[in-house]
Design an enzyme around this catalytic site. Structure first.
Site, PDB file in Angstrom:
ATOM      1  N   CYS A  10     -81.196 -46.508  12.064  1.00 27.38           N
ATOM      2  CA  CYS A  10     -80.729 -45.628  10.990  1.00 27.38           C
ATOM      3  C   CYS A  10     -80.505 -46.362   9.684  1.00 27.38           C
ATOM      4  O   CYS A  10     -80.710 -45.810   8.615  1.00 27.38           O
ATOM      5  CB  CYS A  10     -79.442 -44.953  11.421  1.00 27.38           C
ATOM      6  SG  CYS A  10     -78.195 -46.139  11.954  1.00 27.38           S
TER       7      CYS A  10
ATOM      8  N   LYS B  41     -72.483 -37.498  26.108  1.00 25.28           N
ATOM      9  CA  LYS B  41     -73.840 -37.010  26.393  1.00 25.28           C
ATOM     10  C   LYS B  41     -74.855 -37.865  25.647  1.00 25.28           C
ATOM     11  O   LYS B  41     -74.990 -37.769  24.430  1.00 25.28           O
ATOM     12  CB  LYS B  41     -74.018 -35.551  25.966  1.00 25.28           C
ATOM     13  CG  LYS B  41     -75.332 -34.979  26.523  1.00 25.28           C
ATOM     14  CD  LYS B  41     -75.778 -33.713  25.840  1.00 25.28           C
ATOM     15  CE  LYS B  41     -76.464 -33.958  24.528  1.00 25.28           C
ATOM     16  NZ  LYS B  41     -77.692 -34.768  24.618  1.00 25.28           N
TER      17      LYS B  41
ATOM     18  N   GLU C 170     -86.700 -39.812   5.821  1.00 23.23           N
ATOM     19  CA  GLU C 170     -86.608 -40.863   6.836  1.00 23.23           C
ATOM     20  C   GLU C 170     -87.830 -40.787   7.744  1.00 23.23           C
ATOM     21  O   GLU C 170     -88.125 -39.730   8.294  1.00 23.23           O
ATOM     22  CB  GLU C 170     -85.330 -40.643   7.657  1.00 23.23           C
ATOM     23  CG  GLU C 170     -85.089 -41.671   8.722  1.00 23.23           C
ATOM     24  CD  GLU C 170     -83.872 -41.337   9.591  1.00 23.23           C
ATOM     25  OE1 GLU C 170     -83.755 -40.181  10.054  1.00 23.23           O
ATOM     26  OE2 GLU C 170     -83.040 -42.237   9.808  1.00 23.23           O
TER      27      GLU C 170
ATOM     28  N   GLU D 247     -72.662 -39.448  12.271  1.00 21.65           N
ATOM     29  CA  GLU D 247     -73.421 -40.668  11.923  1.00 21.65           C
ATOM     30  C   GLU D 247     -74.885 -40.262  11.905  1.00 21.65           C
ATOM     31  O   GLU D 247     -75.506 -40.096  12.956  1.00 21.65           O
ATOM     32  CB  GLU D 247     -73.176 -41.759  12.980  1.00 21.65           C
ATOM     33  CG  GLU D 247     -71.754 -42.269  13.034  1.00 21.65           C
ATOM     34  CD  GLU D 247     -71.406 -43.179  11.861  1.00 21.65           C
ATOM     35  OE1 GLU D 247     -72.323 -43.675  11.188  1.00 21.65           O
ATOM     36  OE2 GLU D 247     -70.212 -43.376  11.617  1.00 21.65           O
TER      37      GLU D 247
HETATM   38  P1  NAD Z   1     -81.418 -35.790  17.245  1.00 22.39           P
HETATM   39  O1  NAD Z   1     -80.604 -35.274  16.124  1.00 22.39           O
HETATM   40  O2  NAD Z   1     -82.699 -35.154  17.570  1.00 22.39           O
HETATM   41  O3  NAD Z   1     -80.551 -35.760  18.609  1.00 22.39           O
HETATM   42  C1  NAD Z   1     -79.289 -36.389  18.697  1.00 22.39           C
HETATM   43  C2  NAD Z   1     -78.485 -35.785  19.832  1.00 22.39           C
HETATM   44  O4  NAD Z   1     -78.170 -34.424  19.539  1.00 22.39           O
HETATM   45  C3  NAD Z   1     -79.189 -35.765  21.182  1.00 22.39           C
HETATM   46  O5  NAD Z   1     -78.280 -36.213  22.162  1.00 22.39           O
HETATM   47  C4  NAD Z   1     -79.539 -34.282  21.381  1.00 22.39           C
HETATM   48  O6  NAD Z   1     -79.627 -33.916  22.720  1.00 22.39           O
HETATM   49  C5  NAD Z   1     -78.353 -33.623  20.697  1.00 22.39           C
HETATM   50  N1  NAD Z   1     -78.540 -32.228  20.234  1.00 22.39           N
HETATM   51  C6  NAD Z   1     -79.684 -31.588  19.944  1.00 22.39           C
HETATM   52  N2  NAD Z   1     -79.410 -30.348  19.476  1.00 22.39           N
HETATM   53  C7  NAD Z   1     -78.066 -30.204  19.477  1.00 22.39           C
HETATM   54  C8  NAD Z   1     -77.168 -29.162  19.092  1.00 22.39           C
HETATM   55  N3  NAD Z   1     -77.617 -28.005  18.593  1.00 22.39           N
HETATM   56  N4  NAD Z   1     -75.838 -29.379  19.199  1.00 22.39           N
HETATM   57  C9  NAD Z   1     -75.361 -30.546  19.657  1.00 22.39           C
HETATM   58  N5  NAD Z   1     -76.162 -31.584  20.047  1.00 22.39           N
HETATM   59  C10 NAD Z   1     -77.500 -31.406  19.948  1.00 22.39           C
HETATM   60  O7  NAD Z   1     -81.615 -37.363  16.939  1.00 22.39           O
HETATM   61  P2  NAD Z   1     -82.525 -38.443  17.674  1.00 22.39           P
HETATM   62  O8  NAD Z   1     -83.963 -38.119  17.468  1.00 22.39           O
HETATM   63  O9  NAD Z   1     -82.036 -38.676  19.063  1.00 22.39           O
HETATM   64  O10 NAD Z   1     -82.133 -39.747  16.841  1.00 22.39           O
HETATM   65  C11 NAD Z   1     -82.714 -40.106  15.627  1.00 22.39           C
HETATM   66  C12 NAD Z   1     -81.796 -39.831  14.458  1.00 22.39           C
HETATM   67  O11 NAD Z   1     -80.515 -40.407  14.676  1.00 22.39           O
HETATM   68  C13 NAD Z   1     -82.302 -40.452  13.168  1.00 22.39           C
HETATM   69  O12 NAD Z   1     -82.178 -39.534  12.116  1.00 22.39           O
HETATM   70  C14 NAD Z   1     -81.372 -41.632  12.952  1.00 22.39           C
HETATM   71  O13 NAD Z   1     -81.239 -42.049  11.617  1.00 22.39           O
HETATM   72  C15 NAD Z   1     -80.097 -41.108  13.518  1.00 22.39           C
HETATM   73  N6  NAD Z   1     -79.206 -42.216  13.874  1.00 22.39           N
HETATM   74  C16 NAD Z   1     -78.087 -42.445  13.104  1.00 22.39           C
HETATM   75  C17 NAD Z   1     -77.253 -43.511  13.393  1.00 22.39           C
HETATM   76  C18 NAD Z   1     -76.015 -43.787  12.581  1.00 22.39           C
HETATM   77  O14 NAD Z   1     -75.141 -44.506  13.051  1.00 22.39           O
HETATM   78  N7  NAD Z   1     -75.886 -43.258  11.374  1.00 22.39           N
HETATM   79  C19 NAD Z   1     -77.552 -44.355  14.468  1.00 22.39           C
HETATM   80  C20 NAD Z   1     -78.694 -44.090  15.223  1.00 22.39           C
HETATM   81  C21 NAD Z   1     -79.518 -43.015  14.920  1.00 22.39           C
END
Ligand code: NAD
Length: 491
Positions: free
Chosen positions: A294, A186, A393, A260
């Site tokens: 990230c 997803k 962040e 992650e």
């Molecule tokens: P987010 O946490 O808002 O969403 C991530 C995913 O989670 C989306 O696909 C969303 O639809 C899903 N989601 C939302 N609520 C959920 C729930 N209750 N249960 C399961 N899934 C759910 O993150 P974002 O805004 O898309 O991305 C930004 C964040 O991602 C930043 O904090 C960034 O640091 C992190 N990130 C980390 C890495 C890494 O490898 N460590 C890489 C890229 C981004």
């Protein structure tokens, strides 16, 4: 201005489908705010069907029982198809994620395809799938011998963040498929298009139906994917806030969880460090993908004797950034993904000002950008390590500079955030730099710009609240495998 239009469908049981849903997900170009695609938003029924199909493909299908060589052959065919359609992937990435072309052509697309090839060509053939157990004598119980087998973990839910849509999906898919798992992927709701294309690549490569399923959606789909008892493993990339929820959601049915999450990565610049290199790296940390990475180095912890010089040089570089639509070749920094993300960044900038930090440049929206979610490259000085902007962040183009006096103080500051994704040290004294690197509590540390970069030969992941588990290469593969001991009595 060129406006692209794309399409996409869910991919379940080897078929493209509009799903059992009337709800449509609107995908916008974050640089122009124009709609570039409407795709079906998977209903709960669609997500459940995808999970059921993945379960059946794991329990009864050929994929987990193929030899690693058979799986590698199909993965290589997928890679070839991705390479053939690279220009399309690049165009979709620029339009849905707002990447500038140099990023769209490298980290966003070519690099994950290279990881896929590496998994099929190097990792899979050499991996220790079966380790012999030497005959063991247990006094009073007899002699046994056997093997330790590595077996695919099962059905995996793969949930990705928005910023590197194809890359993040691939960093989960590659090890999961290589291991022999079946998956439901997803992508994030604002950037689903590249991931939906992966269904085409699987078709072209002859991946058995049901092994890869791709759904869209947000919280409802995410909750189902992390709570459904048919799922064995959840691999999640996203914010620490949602990561915490995922951890809890998955606990009831005791799934394995790989997280992650976010970061607040620091670069320690010693007085004897290469200041040009350190400034270049801070510049890259603030501006790459408008700070939406990230592991970007967005905190610069600099020795007080070179603080002013570093700030001056960094400001000079930041003044050259050309913010705008990535469709214009002259653009060097694109937009944030959404109005909501821009609001979050702007709110945090205001918190920084209220807490007494000084804006050395930026802080607002660039002139002449009445459409698109742009924020100027911004640098804060006069930052205390306890301030919100030193701890939180941004996920936007904002850097902070914090002065220090001693190495111990620099380490204390670098380790003072809840995160632990990456870090850097700049020093002519490589022994001292190595000592500092060993004391930084993060998954990756670069000395003098020597990043392990993005090679699949290293593990990637976070300490502390940046995550659990590792991705990439054999380290990633290991996460999607169980170990089984099979022992027999020796006669
Ligand atoms: P987010 O946490 O808002 O969403 C991530 C995913 O989670 C989306 O696909 C969303 O639809 C899903 N989601 C939302 N609520 C959920 C729930 N209750 N249960 C399961 N899934 C759910 O993150 P974002 O805004 O898309 O991305 C930004 C964040 O991602 C930043 O904090 C960034 O640091 C992190 N990130 C980390 C890495 C890494 O490898 N460590 C890489 C890229 C981004």
């Amino acid at each position: 201005m060129t406006e692209y239009s794309f399409s996409g469908q869910l991919y379940i049981d080897g078929r493209r489908t509009d799903g059992e849903t009337d709800t449509v997900l609107t995908v916008r170009n974050p640089a122009t705010e124009q709609t570039i695609a409407h795709v079906p938003q998977a209903s709960l029924a669609d997500v459940r069907r995808a999970i059921t199909v993945a379960r059946k493909a794991f329990d009864d299908g050929p994929w987990p029982r193929f030899t690693p060589g058979e799986r590698a052959a199909i993965l290589l065919r997928m890679a070839a198809e991705m390479e053939r359609r690279l220009p399309e992937l690049v165009a979709v990435n620029m339009a849905e994620a707002g990447s500038v072309r140099p990023l769209a052509e490298t980290l966003q697309t070519r690099v994950p395809i290279a990881h896929l090839r590496d998994m099929a060509e190097r990792v899979l053939p050499a991996f220790g799938w079966q380790q012999p157990l030497e005959p063991t004598i247990t006094p009073g119980l007899g002699i046994s011998q056997g093997v330790v087998r590595r077996e695919p973990y099962g059905v995996c839910s793969l949930i990705a963040a928005y910023n590197f849509p194809f890359f993040l999906s691939m960093m989960k898919l590659i090890p999961a498929l290589a291991a022999g798992c079946t998956v439901v992927l997803k992508p994030a709701p604002n950037t689903p298009l590249e991931s939906l294309l992966i269904g085409d690549f699987a078709d072209a490569a002859g991946l058995p139906p049901g092994v890869l399923n791709i759904v869209t959606g947000d919280i409802e789909a995410g909750v189902e994917l992390t709570t459904n008892p048919m799922v064995d493993l959840v691999s999640f990339t996203g914010s620490d806030t949602v990561g915490r929820m995922v951890y809890v959601q998955a606990a009831a049915s005791m799934k394995k969880v790989i997280l992650e999450l976010g970061g607040k990565s620091a670069s320690i610049v010693r007085a004897d460090g290469d200041l040009d290199g350190a400034v270049r790296s801070a510049f890259v940390g603030i501006t790459t993908h408008a700070g939406q990475g990230c592991s970007l180095l967005t905190s610069t912890i600099v020795h007080e004797s070179v603080h002013d010089e570093v700030v001056e040089r960094l400001l000079a570089r930041l003044s050259e950034v050309r913010v705008g639509d990535p469709a214009q070749e002259s653009t060097t920094m694109g937009p944030l993904i959404s109005a909501a993300q821009r609001d979050k960044v702007e709110k945090l900038i205001r918190v920084g000002q209220d807490e007494g930090a000084r804006i050395a440049c930026g802080g607002g929206r660039p002139a002449g950008t009445d459409r698109g979610y742009f924020v100027e490259p911004t640098l804060f000085t006069g930052v205390d390590p306890s301030m919100t902007i030193a701890q939180t962040e941004f996920f936007g183009p904002v850097g902070v500079v914090i002065p220090y006096r001693t190495d111990d103080e620099a380490i204390r500051i670098a380790n003072a955030t809840p995160y632990g994704l990456s870090g850097a040290v700049w020093s002519a004294d490589t022994v001292a730099a190595y000592d500092l690197a060993a004391r930084i509590r993060t998954g990756t540390v670069a000395i003098n710009g020597g990043g392990a970069g993005v090679t699949p030969r290293v593990p990637f992941g976070g300490y502390k609240q940046s995550g659990i588990g590792r991705e990439w290469g054999e380290f990633g593969l290991d996460e999607y495998l169980q170990s089984k001991t099979v022992a027999w009595a020796a006669r």
